[in-house]
Design a protein around this motif. Structure first.
Motif, PDB file in Angstrom:
ATOM      1  N   VAL A 177      24.096  68.588  19.029  1.00 45.34           N
ATOM      2  CA  VAL A 177      24.997  69.399  18.214  1.00 45.34           C
ATOM      3  C   VAL A 177      26.035  70.093  19.089  1.00 45.34           C
ATOM      4  N   ASP A 178      25.614  70.604  20.243  1.00 45.65           N
ATOM      5  CA  ASP A 178      26.549  71.280  21.140  1.00 45.65           C
ATOM      6  C   ASP A 178      27.649  70.340  21.618  1.00 45.65           C
ATOM      7  N   ARG A 179      27.348  69.053  21.698  1.00 50.78           N
ATOM      8  CA  ARG A 179      28.354  68.077  22.131  1.00 50.78           C
ATOM      9  C   ARG A 179      29.221  67.606  20.969  1.00 50.78           C
ATOM     10  N   MET A 180      28.608  67.373  19.823  1.00 49.94           N
ATOM     11  CA  MET A 180      29.319  66.727  18.730  1.00 49.94           C
ATOM     12  C   MET A 180      30.062  67.690  17.811  1.00 49.94           C
ATOM     13  N   LEU A 181      29.478  68.853  17.555  1.00 50.97           N
ATOM     14  CA  LEU A 181      30.061  69.737  16.553  1.00 50.97           C
ATOM     15  C   LEU A 181      31.449  70.251  16.938  1.00 50.97           C
TER      16      LEU A 181
ATOM     17  N   TYR B  64      19.613  72.485  13.111  1.00 49.44           N
ATOM     18  CA  TYR B  64      20.852  72.968  13.706  1.00 49.44           C
ATOM     19  C   TYR B  64      22.083  72.679  12.853  1.00 49.44           C
ATOM     20  N   CYS B  65      21.894  72.515  11.574  1.00 52.44           N
ATOM     21  CA  CYS B  65      23.043  72.365  10.685  1.00 52.44           C
ATOM     22  C   CYS B  65      23.803  73.685  10.627  1.00 52.44           C
ATOM     23  N   PRO B  66      25.110  73.676  10.807  1.00 49.47           N
ATOM     24  CA  PRO B  66      25.855  74.939  10.780  1.00 49.47           C
ATOM     25  C   PRO B  66      25.769  75.612   9.424  1.00 49.47           C
ATOM     26  N   SER B  67      25.680  76.922   9.436  1.00 47.15           N
ATOM     27  CA  SER B  67      25.606  77.687   8.193  1.00 47.15           C
ATOM     28  C   SER B  67      26.959  78.232   7.780  1.00 47.15           C
TER      29      SER B  67
ATOM     30  N   ALA C 225      38.175  78.613  16.751  1.00 51.89           N
ATOM     31  CA  ALA C 225      36.917  78.899  17.438  1.00 51.89           C
ATOM     32  C   ALA C 225      36.005  77.691  17.358  1.00 51.89           C
ATOM     33  N   GLU C 226      35.179  77.507  18.393  1.00 54.07           N
ATOM     34  CA  GLU C 226      34.302  76.341  18.434  1.00 54.07           C
ATOM     35  C   GLU C 226      32.831  76.713  18.431  1.00 54.07           C
ATOM     36  N   MET C 227      32.521  78.024  18.388  1.00 51.93           N
ATOM     37  CA  MET C 227      31.128  78.430  18.351  1.00 51.93           C
ATOM     38  C   MET C 227      30.653  78.420  16.904  1.00 51.93           C
ATOM     39  N   ASP C 228      29.459  77.929  16.685  1.00 55.76           N
ATOM     40  CA  ASP C 228      28.904  77.837  15.351  1.00 55.76           C
ATOM     41  C   ASP C 228      27.617  78.617  15.252  1.00 55.76           C
ATOM     42  N   SER C 229      27.386  79.178  14.074  1.00 57.80           N
ATOM     43  CA  SER C 229      26.096  79.780  13.788  1.00 57.80           C
ATOM     44  C   SER C 229      25.224  78.725  13.149  1.00 57.80           C
ATOM     45  N   THR C 230      24.090  78.445  13.741  1.00 56.80           N
ATOM     46  CA  THR C 230      23.166  77.474  13.172  1.00 56.80           C
ATOM     47  C   THR C 230      21.870  78.173  12.829  1.00 56.80           C
ATOM     48  N   HIS C 231      21.164  77.588  11.874  1.00 62.07           N
ATOM     49  CA  HIS C 231      19.883  78.184  11.477  1.00 62.07           C
ATOM     50  C   HIS C 231      18.759  77.375  12.086  1.00 62.07           C
ATOM     51  N   ASP C 232      17.654  78.026  12.331  1.00 59.01           N
ATOM     52  CA  ASP C 232      16.469  77.354  12.855  1.00 59.01           C
ATOM     53  C   ASP C 232      15.493  77.165  11.728  1.00 59.01           C
TER      54      ASP C 232
ATOM     55  N   GLY D 139      26.026  61.054   9.505  1.00 64.10           N
ATOM     56  CA  GLY D 139      24.790  61.286   8.765  1.00 64.10           C
ATOM     57  C   GLY D 139      23.659  61.750   9.652  1.00 64.10           C
ATOM     58  N   ASP D 140      23.075  62.891   9.306  1.00 65.01           N
ATOM     59  CA  ASP D 140      21.845  63.352   9.961  1.00 65.01           C
ATOM     60  C   ASP D 140      21.995  63.508  11.467  1.00 65.01           C
TER      61      ASP D 140
END
Length: 250
Positions: free
Chosen positions: A175-179, A201-204, A241-248, A166-167
């Motif tokens: 996020v870079d460590r956990m996602l 930084y929630c992934p889109s 793949a482990e790279m994510d697109s996140t929004h600001d 959660g959150d």
């Protein structure tokens, strides 16, 4: 005390000198009050409220006292939304082994037990959070295994059927460590569910929306009276793949 990028106002009242003298459990019990989150009235937690020292303490005062930011002392909107989801849809965890990652005060873990999970573990690297989880589980008469270590440091997949968080998308380094770790778990047999109220930084991509709701919040904590939060299923990315697109921003 806010952990988001929103320009929330400073907490009202003077800073209070705090000391973690004694055990972490004693500190949690002494500096909080028992209350229920507005969206999850079934659960009682040791929380910072307007009448407790932690609510009025500044981050600088906490740092001088050797206390990490007490994220565990607040029922954040994403965690409340996820806890509500589990209580309203117990089939998501009933009879399953559940891990609550970065559990904070353990509201999602406790909701998973109440929803009928077979076994629930709650992991957080903050020793005060670990103490709060144990106290909150006892307060609600449920059994939660507390894990006070960084599970994301291991590449192994755990023996969990469902992983909830959660959150967690409020800070880039976290996020870079956990996602990537969560993506790997989602690529295995585990169902990975996250609650997010529009953090920066929630992934889109690679997410499936399961539910959304309005969560009552505090002006002091969030700079607004409500936040819309979503419950998402985290999906493995194509090709591993482990790279994510996140929004600001929101």
């Amino acid at each position: 005390m806010t952990r988001d990028l929103d320009p929330a106002p400073e907490p009202r009242g003077p800073a209070v000198a705090l000391s973690p003298a004694g055990s972490a459990a004693a500190f949690v019990a002494r500096e909080t009050a028992v209350a229920s989150p507005p969206l999850v009235p079934e659960v009682r937690l040791h929380l910072a409220t307007e009448v407790t020292p932690l609510w009025h303490a500044t981050e600088a005062a906490l740092a001088r006292a050797g206390v990490p930011p007490p994220y565990w002392a607040f029922a954040w909107a994403g965690g409340q939304a996820l806890a509500r989801y589990l209580l309203d849809r117990p089939a998501a965890v009933a009879g399953k082994r559940v891990l609550d990652l970065a559990a904070g005060g353990g509201v999602v873990a406790i909701a998973a037990v109440l929803a009928g999970a077979a076994r629930v573990s709650a992991a957080d690297i903050d020793p005060f959070a670990a103490a709060a989880i144990a106290l909150n589980a006892a307060l609600n008469g449920v059994a939660v295994d507390v894990i006070a270590e960084d599970l994301t440091a291991s590449a192994a997949r755990g023996a969990w059927d469902v992983i909830v968080a959660g959150d967690i998308f409020y800070e880039r380094a976290m996020v870079d460590r956990m996602l990537p770790w969560l993506r790997r778990q989602a690529a295995g047999p585990a169902d990975v569910l996250v609650g997010d109220p529009g953090r920066a930084y929630c992934p889109s991509e690679g997410v499936e929306e399961l539910a959304r709701c309005l969560v009552p919040t505090s002006l002091d904590l969030e700079g607004r009276e409500t936040r819309e939060a979503r419950v998402l299923r985290l999906l493995p990315l194509p090709g591993g793949a482990e790279m994510d697109s996140t929004h600001d921003g929101e």
